[in-house]
Structure formats: C-alpha cells, structure tokens
Write a protein that holds these residues in place. Structure first.
Motif, short mmCIF file in Angstrom:
data_model
loop_
_atom_site.label_atom_id
_atom_site.label_comp_id
_atom_site.label_asym_id
_atom_site.label_seq_id
_atom_site.Cartn_x
_atom_site.Cartn_y
_atom_site.Cartn_z
N PHE A 204 0.83 -1.18 0.00
CA PHE A 204 0.00 0.00 0.00
C PHE A 204 0.87 1.23 0.00
CE2 PHE A 204 -2.70 3.08 2.38
CZ PHE A 204 -3.71 3.15 1.45
N GLU B 144 1.11 4.72 1.14
CA GLU B 144 0.47 5.58 2.12
C GLU B 144 0.16 6.97 1.56
OE1 GLU B 144 2.69 6.84 5.75
OE2 GLU B 144 2.22 4.75 6.22
N ILE B 145 1.06 7.48 0.74
CA ILE B 145 0.94 8.87 0.29
C ILE B 145 -0.18 9.02 -0.73
CG2 ILE B 145 2.14 10.78 -0.81
CD1 ILE B 145 3.42 10.25 1.81
N SER B 146 -0.22 8.15 -1.73
CA SER B 146 -1.26 8.29 -2.75
C SER B 146 -2.52 7.54 -2.35
CB SER B 146 -0.76 7.78 -4.10
OG SER B 146 -0.66 6.37 -4.06
N GLY B 147 -2.43 6.75 -1.28
CA GLY B 147 -3.59 6.00 -0.82
C GLY B 147 -4.01 4.91 -1.79
N ALA B 148 -3.06 4.38 -2.55
CA ALA B 148 -3.42 3.35 -3.52
C ALA B 148 -2.61 2.08 -3.28
CB ALA B 148 -3.16 3.87 -4.93
N PRO B 149 -3.18 0.91 -3.61
CA PRO B 149 -2.40 -0.32 -3.48
C PRO B 149 -1.27 -0.34 -4.52
CG PRO B 149 -4.71 -0.77 -4.01
CD PRO B 149 -4.50 0.69 -4.16
N LEU C 51 -1.85 -7.34 0.11
CA LEU C 51 -2.41 -6.03 0.43
C LEU C 51 -1.90 -5.51 1.77
CD1 LEU C 51 -6.14 -6.29 -0.67
CD2 LEU C 51 -4.49 -4.65 -1.51
N HIS C 52 -1.67 -6.40 2.74
CA HIS C 52 -1.16 -5.91 4.01
C HIS C 52 0.35 -5.78 4.02
CE1 HIS C 52 -1.55 -10.35 5.23
NE2 HIS C 52 -0.28 -10.12 5.13
N GLN D 170 7.04 13.08 2.32
CA GLN D 170 6.41 14.20 3.03
C GLN D 170 7.34 15.41 3.04
OE1 GLN D 170 5.74 12.18 6.69
NE2 GLN D 170 3.73 11.42 6.12
N GLY E 294 -4.83 -3.35 5.65
CA GLY E 294 -4.12 -3.28 4.36
C GLY E 294 -4.98 -2.71 3.24
N GLU F 291 -8.28 -5.00 2.29
CA GLU F 291 -8.01 -6.32 2.84
C GLU F 291 -9.18 -6.79 3.72
OE1 GLU F 291 -4.73 -6.32 5.47
OE2 GLU F 291 -4.46 -8.47 5.35
N ARG G 136 -12.81 3.51 -5.16
CA ARG G 136 -11.50 3.82 -5.71
C ARG G 136 -10.80 2.60 -6.27
NH1 ARG G 136 -7.88 5.99 -1.94
NH2 ARG G 136 -6.81 7.06 -3.60
N LYS H 64 -4.15 10.20 0.70
CA LYS H 64 -4.93 10.84 -0.35
C LYS H 64 -6.15 9.98 -0.67
CE LYS H 64 -4.16 13.09 -4.72
NZ LYS H 64 -4.17 12.24 -5.91
N GLN I 173 -8.58 9.60 1.23
CA GLN I 173 -9.23 9.25 2.49
C GLN I 173 -9.90 10.49 3.09
OE1 GLN I 173 -6.37 7.17 4.89
NE2 GLN I 173 -6.05 5.63 3.33
N ILE J 122 -0.13 17.36 2.86
CA ILE J 122 0.87 16.34 3.21
C ILE J 122 0.15 15.13 3.81
CG2 ILE J 122 3.04 15.90 4.44
CD1 ILE J 122 3.32 18.36 2.77
N PRO J 123 0.21 13.98 3.14
CA PRO J 123 -0.47 12.80 3.68
C PRO J 123 0.36 12.09 4.76
CG PRO J 123 -0.08 12.63 1.29
CD PRO J 123 0.77 13.73 1.81
#
Lengths: 507, 320
Positions: free
Chosen positions: A184, A186-191, A202-203, A457, B74, B79, B107, B161, B163, B183-184
């Motif tokens: 995942f 974290e920044i773009s929120g995409a897998p 996924l985890h 960041q 996840g 997940e 999404r 992002k 969320q 900033i995420p």
C-alpha cells in the motif's frame, strides 16, 4: 528533588502486594510470549488487555507494562537458542547470539542479553524520570525531514561498515526496500505491487515473516548442510558461578554495545514513528561501526548481543514517553496500551502528568520494579533454555521448523504469509551461499516503511527541494554525518589506491 | 450527578439482562469465537473503538463466545472488505468500519466489492471532523484563517490521499477558493503530533485524535463539519453557519459478512444495541466527542446509499 519524592511514592505504589504479584506474573508471561517466535509484546498486550478490567487502572497498566518488559527480555531467548527471532525487536540479537550458541557459548549470549537488557532498561528509566517533559518536546521537533535524516543515518551505519562486500550490501538493502514497498502506498492511498492480485500482499510483507524466513528456515537449512545434523549446540552446564563469569565476560566485551544501545535505543524509542525494532537494529549497526574489530560482529561477538538487547529495553521505555506525554504511541505495543488507557477513562497527553500524577508515577515506579524482576526471572530460566539446546540438532531442527511456521502464521494469521516465509527461507539460503549479507535486507524492510513516507512528506513540504534535509537545524547535521558515513568506504578505497603505488613502486 | 449515573447504570444493566434473556431464546448463538475484523491497523482510531466495544462485551459478559479482534488495515481497508466478502463462516464474521467502507470500493473497482450485499448490524456513532490550527498562529476565527490561507504557501496535513481528511480539505479548497499544500500521513495521531510540533499549519482531525493537545491549549478549533454545533465545542461555528450545505463525519459502524443468516444478523444487531446502550459506551461517546446516530438496519442500508453517492461526488471533485 520533587521528582525523587514522586518517584518514591510511585515505587511504593508498585510495591503493593497486588501490584507486585501482577508484575511477577506479567514479567513471566511476557518472557514466554516474547520467546515464542511470532508472538511479541504486541500480541501479548493485546490478548491480555481484557483481563485488566478486573483490576483498577493503575494496576492494569502496571500489569501490561510488565508483560511488555518481560517480552523484551524474552525475545532474545529464541533468537539465541534457536536462531529464530522471538519478536521483531530481537531480530538483531540473532546476528551474533546465534553464532555464539553454535560455538557452544549460548550461556554467555543469554547472560549478556539479560544483563544488557537490565542496564538498558535502567538507563532508560532514569532518563525517563528526569527528562520526560523535556524529551516530549524533542519528539515534537522531529518532523518528517528529521526522521528521514535519522533513517538515512541508520542505513549509512550498515553501508559504511566496510567489513562486508559493499555492492552486495547495497543490493541486499535494495531487496529489503522493494519488499517494504509491497502492499500500500500511504501517500497516494493506492495499493501497489500486489503481485498476481493475491490479497495477502495487500497488508504488505510483514517484517517478521521475512526475519523468521531468513533466520529460522534459512539458518536451519544452512546448519543441517554444514554439519549434517551431527552437532549439539552446547554442552555447557549452568551454575551460579557460571552465570557470574559469563556476566563479567559479556560486559567486558560488550560494554560499549550496552552503552550505545541504552542511549541510542532510548532516543529512537521516543520518536513516535520509530520504536524498539529500528532502535535495536541501529544500535547494532553503530556498535559494529565503532568497534575495533568490526569483522568479529556477525561471528559471535558479545557486543552484538548486548547492543540490540540494551536498545530494545531502553526503547520500550522510551516509547512510553510520547504515548504518555503526547498521546501518540511510539510503537505498536504502546498503541494498544494507549487504547487501554482510553478504555480505563484516562486521557494520555500533555496534561496527564499534572492531572493524574499517582497514575503516571505509579507506572514509572513499576518500570524500575519490573526491570529488576525481569532480570531475576530471566536469569533463573536460563538453565532451562540451555537444557533445550543440549538436544541433538536432528531433534532441534524439526522443532525450529514447526516454531517458524507457527511464528509466520501468528504474526498476521494468514497462510499466505507462511508460504511467503518458506520462500524467503529458501531464498535466503541461496543468497547466503552466494555470500550476500542478509542483515541489511532485514534492516531495510524495517526502516523502509518509515524512510519512504518521511522522504516524500519532506519533499512535498519543500516543493521538491532536497536541500530541506541540509538546511533544517537538526536534520542538517544528521544528514551530513550520514553522507560522510556512506562515502567513507569510497574514500578508503581511494586512499588505498593512492597508497598502493608508493608502497610498492616496482609494481 | 452520581445518582443519575447510577440509575442509568442500573437501567443499562437491566436492558443488558433483558436482551440476554431475549438472546437466550433466539435461534442463533455463536458456537465459536467471533472474527471481529477491524478495517484499520492496531492503534488507530477505528482500532481503539473496536477494542473498546470488545472490552464492554467482555466486561458485561454479553457473548457466549469471545469477539476476537483481527486487524486488517491493508490497502486502505480493501483487505478487510475482501476478508468479509470471502468469509468462510458468514455467521461468525463481523467488521468495524470507517468511511473507507464507502471510498475503497469506489476507488478500487477491481476488488469487485458491492457494499450493498453486506449485512447491516449497528451504527455506533459518527465522528465529526473539526478544523484545527496551532495556538501560536494567533488565528481564532474561521474568517482569519481564510485570510491567512489566501496569502499562499499554506500547508495542511491529513491521512492518505482519497481518504477522509483529504476529501474535507479538497472541499474547503474548492468551495472557499483556496490553494492548500496537502501532506499525507499514515494516521490521525501522526497528523495531530505534527500540528502540535508546527510541522504543518492546520488539520481536520477528529476531536478524539487531538484531544490531549486541545486540553493543553496547544491547538485551537475553528470550524466544525457537523450539522449542529458540537456539545464539546459550543463556541465553534459549523460550516453550515458559513453558508455551505455540507457536513462530514467518520462512521463508526459494525457490519456483517454478505450472506449472513437472518438469525445471526438479528443476534449481532441485538448485541450491539445492548453495547450501545451501556453506560460505558455512552460515556465513551461523550468523552471522545462522537455524535450519536442510531439507525435500524433498513435505515443503515439507505444511509450507505446516500454515503456512496456523496463520496462519489467528493472523489470526482478531487479528480480521483
């Protein structure tokens, strides 16, 4: 002196019969939970959280803190005796603890681990007692650029060691970083990197899955091959005298590691993003770096056991600091403790020290008591663990295999991770045949998930200007030191080349 | 105060007892531990709530078999949704959700998750969003804040992002004509810490995430994204008072696996209603500034529909 009075009160609180009992039970439980591969303090604290509703909040957190403490001691046990990291915090302990056990010096490793843990815990307790409110401010000053600089420094200690083959070390780090990126973004929120759409990815790749694969399975295959199973890892008999002489030897050769672990571990522990695992790995790296004989590290040097063990205990106390003073957990375990405090109706945060002094100082007092108890309980169980090692390896190997599989499953409760762990085990075995160092990969999968988001960041903060790492007052010096360390091997090579023709003019 | 609390406790105990009686004659009883899936990693806001719910069930001995928390954070909750969709034992698998319950299937369409097939259990409350700044900024009103942001170079932090936090901030940008650098972070706690440490200038944390800093006077609330003024912050205006027809909450709800039997669904609905009515949960909602929003299963399904539509719109505005 006001602190001293509060602390004495706190120690008296934790010396109440019910609390003493809870500490003793907690430390012992923690020791075994920590020693079980795959189960660490996180699981222990989470599983036992509901039990704490039977006692008042003050006693409840003392109980959980005792489990936490015991688990930090216990993690070293399976790292040393079986070569399987008992918990993520004890991975670095396998680097030298396992070779020592194979040399028949398991008792030295176990005693060194116990004593170093005790010293690390004690140093951290004193630092915590005196500087808690001040250090909370330090944790706040550390924003993304500072944390990234620190991560860079951690990588540098592993690259700049000079002992191992440099290109292979870098490749190993890169491998770890790729594994860390799975799952995942974290920044773009995409897998991302979810191979073949298998939902288990996924985890992400759990760090323990890699560590148990590499050190449990990989090590086991390696040992079977190199010894044909015809070894018994230790013959030593344990006695009180033996423990004392082991403690002396461990501290004589490992005092530097203990000192580094105690202070560095505490400092890394108080940073909310980090926690005890990065703290112990970094302490190992730094100890190896400043050692006169860095090549002995990884072959069974007591300093390589003392540093991570002092660090993980110190860091676990350190991680309590942002939890209590800022309401922000410094490690997964403190996150659960934080949840517990909310359930008991306490609000962690800047006002906790003033609003709930009996609670806070009772807890701090219990750290001191838990630390002493953990040392005693741990030392008294060492003969049992040594006895286990007197089994021939042909008996021990299946045991290691089973414990590894259980450990791989316990971390996420997903069969996917067990398969992955086996693959890593075989992969590690082949990489080791090709002489690749694997510790850097393990370091990378721990630090990658901290380094990557903080890097991105920081660059978002500065609109892409990388000088942010050099211009900030705290990040700057750390970055410079890290860069120097990374470049050190190159300088050395250059120097050797320059020297080469002079000392050997004919050639 | 003490007296009313005690009466209430008795009342709650009585309801608990009554529903225990009711459930003992119900057709379904869990015959093995209940897989209590949490749509977030250990330690986050959703995790805290799940563990609190578990602790109440444990303390009051409400279930014959334990609720076993199972963190599956996840893929922004993907997940957890997959785990529920493919649950082997549909009658023993329930999920604690937040808004990624709505956004993640939108999404990540390739997951093939249709939340309308899930079984509604209980809406335990909603967590409103609030706009926060550091006290050293000197800003005390939303209008001052707008002026400050319009000067440019304004930095805000929030969760990943797409969320919740980023949706709220994008709404502010588009409806007040602002330009904000986003900033995420990995979670609300980290966001709150970096506002207190002045790494970022403002956040839209849930009150529970920044409670400690607020009590210490480090951070100042400017605007609530709730429908009405929040009891904990009576002086903080809502965005509706600023002329926008908008509110945004994080849902704290429990849902069951798709295809759960009606008897099992009824069992969990009764169980969480009992938990909802306990003194503990009511006190928790108050201390963590959650708003009550009890709904029956039909209303929950309808709520999901409107939430999916709302989130579709918000995500589209973000260009997702």
């Amino acid at each position: 002196m006001e602190i001293l009075g509060l602390l004495t009160d706190g120690i008296f609180v934790s010396l109440q019969p019910i609390n003493i009992m809870l500490i003793l039970v907690g430390v012992t439980l923690g020791l075994f939970i920590g020693a079980m591969p795959g189960l660490g303090s996180v699981n222990g604290v989470a599983i036992l959280l509901p039990i704490t509703f039977l006692v008042p909040p003050g006693s409840a957190i003392i109980f959980l803190a005792a489990i936490y403490y015991g688990a930090m001691y216990g993690g070293a046990i399976s790292s040393i005796t079986l070569g399987i990291p008992g918990a993520s915090t004890a991975v670095a302990t396998t680097f030298d603890g396992r070779p020592l056990a194979l040399k028949g010096r398991a008792s030295l490793a176990l005693v060194t681990a116990a004593v170093a843990s005790f010293i690390g815990g004690s140093v951290a307790n004193v630092l915590f007692t005196i500087f808690a409110p001040l250090l909370a401010k330090v944790a706040l000053i550390f924003g993304p650029p500072e944390i990234f600089a620190l991560m860079l420094l951690a990588f540098a200690t592993f690259v700049g060691l000079g002992g191992d083959d440099l290109p292979k070390t870098i490749l190993s780090i890169c491998l770890g970083l790729v594994f860390a990126a799975v799952g995942f973004d974290e920044i773009s929120g995409a897998p991302r990197l979810v191979f073949f759409d298998i939902s288990g990815f996924l985890h992400g790749i759990n760090f323990l899955v890699l560590a148990i694969g590499v050190y449990g399975i990989g090590e086991m295959i390696w040992t079977i091959e190199s010894t044909r199973g015809e070894i018994t890892t230790t013959e030593a008999k344990m006695s009180v005298k033996g423990i004392v002489s082991d403690a002396k030897e461990g501290m004589r050769r490992g005092w530097k590691g203990t000192a580094i672990g105690s202070f560095l571990g505490f400092f890394v522990g108080i940073l909310p993003a980090a926690g005890a695992t990065p703290g112990s790995l970094m302490s190992y790296g730094v100890s190896k770096m400043i050692s006169k004989n860095p090549k002995e590290f990884g072959q069974g040097h007591p300093g390589g056991v003392a540093a991570p063990e002092a660090a993980n205990n110190s860091a676990s106390t350190g991680a309590m600091l942002p939890m209590l003073t800022l309401g922000i957990p410094g490690s997964p375990t403190t996150a659960i403790l934080l949840g517990g405090m909310v359930i008991w109706g306490l609000t962690p945060g800047p006002r906790l020290f003033t609003d709930q002094p009996e609670f806070v100082w009772g807890l701090i007092g219990s750290f001191y008591i838990s630390n002493v108890f953990a040392l005693i309980v741990n030392l008294s169980f060492i003969p049992l663990f040594i006895w286990m090692l007197r089994m021939p390896f042909t008996v021990l190997a299946p045991l290691i295999f089973i414990l590894s599989v259980v450990g791989g499953y316990a971390a996420t409760q997903d069969m996917h991770d067990v398969w992955l762990m086996l693959i890593f085990g075989f992969g590690a075995y082949f990489l080791r045949k090709l002489d690749y160092p694997l510790a850097p990969a393990v370091l990378a999968i721990v630090l990658g998930p901290i380094a990557e988001p903080t890097l991105r960041q920081s660059l978002l903060l500065s609109s892409g200007d990388a000088t942010i790492f050099l211009t900030r007052p705290i990040a700057g010096p750390i970055t410079v030191i890290a860069i120097i360390l990374i470049l050190l091997p190159a300088f050395k090579m250059l120097k050797d080349r320059m020297k080469g023709p002079k000392s050997n003019p004919a050639g | 105060m003490n007296l009313t609390k005690r009466t209430f406790g008795k009342l709650a105990a009585a309801t608990a007892f009554a529903s225990m009686l009711a459930s003992s004659v119900a057709a379904f009883e869990p015959n093995k531990p209940i897989d209590f899936v949490i749509m977030a990693g250990a330690g986050g806001g959703a995790d805290q709530i799940a563990r609190f719910l578990q602790s109440v069930a444990e303390k009051k001995d409400l279930t014959t078999r334990p609720l076993v928390p199972n963190n599956k954070g996840g893929g922004s909750g993907a997940e957890a949704l997959i785990a529920l969709n493919n649950a082997s034992d549909k009658d023993h698998t329930i999920l604690v959700t937040l808004n990624s319950f709505f956004t993640t299937p939108l999404r990540q369409e390739n997951l093939g998750i249709d939340i309308q097939t899930f079984t509604p259990v209980a809406m335990m409350g909603v967590d409103p969003f609030v706009l926060w700044v550091h006290k050293d900024s000197g800003i005390t009103t939303f209008e001052q804040w707008l002026d400050e942001v319009k000067k440019g170079d304004y930095i805000m932090g929030g969760t990943g992002k797409g969320q919740e936090d980023s949706l709220v901030i994008t709404y502010l940008e588009q409806n007040f004509d602002l330009k904000i650098k986003y900033i995420p972070y990995s979670g609300g706690g980290a966001v709150a810490k970096d506002l207190a440490g002045k790494q970022i200038m403002a956040t839209v944390n849930n009150p529970s995430e920044t409670k400690g800093f607020y009590q210490n006077g480090d951070v100042v609330p400017l605007l609530a994204f709730s429908d009405e003024r929040m009891p904990a912050f009576p002086d903080v205006p809502t965005i509706k008072e600023k002329g926008k027809d908008f509110s945004y909450y994080n849902q704290r709800a429990v849902v069951g696996a798709p295809g759960m039997s009606d008897d099992a669904a009824k069992y969990y609905q009764d169980l969480f209603k009992t938990i909802y009515e306990t003194e503990e949960w009511q006190a928790y909602m108050e201390s963590e500034s959650l708003s009550p929003l009890w709904m029956d299963p039909e209303q929950q399904k309808a709520y999901w529909k409107t939430q999916v539509e709302n989130h579709k719109k918000l995500l589209a505005e973000m260009g997702e």
